[in-house]
Design a protein around this motif. Structure first.
Motif, PDB file in Angstrom:
ATOM      1  N   SER A  17       0.746  -1.208   0.117  1.00  0.00           N
ATOM      2  CA  SER A  17      -0.156  -0.109   0.107  1.00  0.00           C
ATOM      3  C   SER A  17       1.038   1.305  -0.015  1.00  0.00           C
ATOM      4  N   ARG A  50       0.315   4.509  -2.526  1.00  0.00           N
ATOM      5  CA  ARG A  50       0.337   5.857  -2.066  1.00  0.00           C
ATOM      6  C   ARG A  50       1.255   6.853  -3.137  1.00  0.00           C
ATOM      7  N   GLN A  80      -6.701   3.586   1.065  1.00  0.00           N
ATOM      8  CA  GLN A  80      -6.051   4.613   0.464  1.00  0.00           C
ATOM      9  C   GLN A  80      -6.769   5.755   0.788  1.00  0.00           C
TER      10      GLN A  80
END
Length: 220
Positions: free
Chosen positions: A132, A136, A162
């Motif tokens: 993750s 980003r 997110q």
């Protein structure tokens, strides 16, 4: 493009998840149809238009698809389903995807929740969380995005994280549509996997409909 070049260089050197590193490298060349081929066997960077307004967000590379070719949704049944529909929707310059073929995506960018091929196409929760951070950074390189089309539940829930949104208030289902701040949109579809497309759970007509809806919302 400088930001993408640096991102790609850093991402493809990632070895944070030992299970995924072992699998992506160990599976290379073990399928009879591709025996002897040189596999990419590294994290797979996103592919597409750096000024994209529409993001297609998948699960993870296929062991003998993107893990072999180094391009998202390329080299397996998922790509054979997806790219002709992108072309039909006016979002790709050609019907097929092969590394080095000059294919251009038009206002579209492809990436996934996990950048390394997982065993049985099932990344662990820890592996999704580890990747993750790359998501980003990659999304920050795409400031023109207006529509996020999640392919499958894992991708849908990864995007919710997110955006800081609760799963209970934004459940996954095919055709889901949730407004986001700033006039953006989250749409969701069944994944374009062989398991869905060959069983009829996801048809060409179903996916083309949601793809065209996403295109319209993105202003493409």
């Amino acid at each position: 493009m400088e930001g993408f070049t640096e991102f790609r260089s850093q991402l493809t050197a990632c070895r944070l998840c030992p299970r995924l590193v072992a699998w992506r490298e160990g599976v290379a060349g073990k399928k009879r149809a591709h025996r002897g081929e040189v596999y990419w066997a590294r994290p797979v960077p996103g592919f597409g238009d750096p000024k994209a307004r529409l993001l297609l967000f998948g699960l993870a590379p296929g062991a003998h698809g993107s893990n072999r070719t180094g391009r998202p949704f390329t080299g397996d049944a998922s790509g054979a389903f997806l790219y002709p529909l992108l072309w039909e929707a006016g979002l790709a310059s050609q019907r097929e995807s092969l590394p080095g073929d000059g294919l251009r995506l038009l206002g579209v960018y492809l990436t996934a929740a996990v950048r390394c091929a997982p065993p049985e196409n099932r990344p662990t929760r820890e592996e999704i969380l580890a990747c993750s951070a790359w998501t980003r950074v990659e999304l920050a390189l795409l400031p023109e995005l207006r529509v996020y089309l999640a392919l499958g539940r894992v991708a849908h829930e990864a995007l919710l994280e997110q955006f800081g949104l609760r799963r209970s208030a934004h459940p996954f289902f095919h055709g889901a549509h949730y407004p986001l701040p700033g006039g953006r949109h989250l749409l969701s579809s069944y994944h374009v996997s062989r398991q869905n497309t060959q069983t009829g759970r996801l048809t060409r007509e179903m996916f083309l409909e949601i793809l065209l809806r996403a295109k319209a919302l993105a202003g493409l």
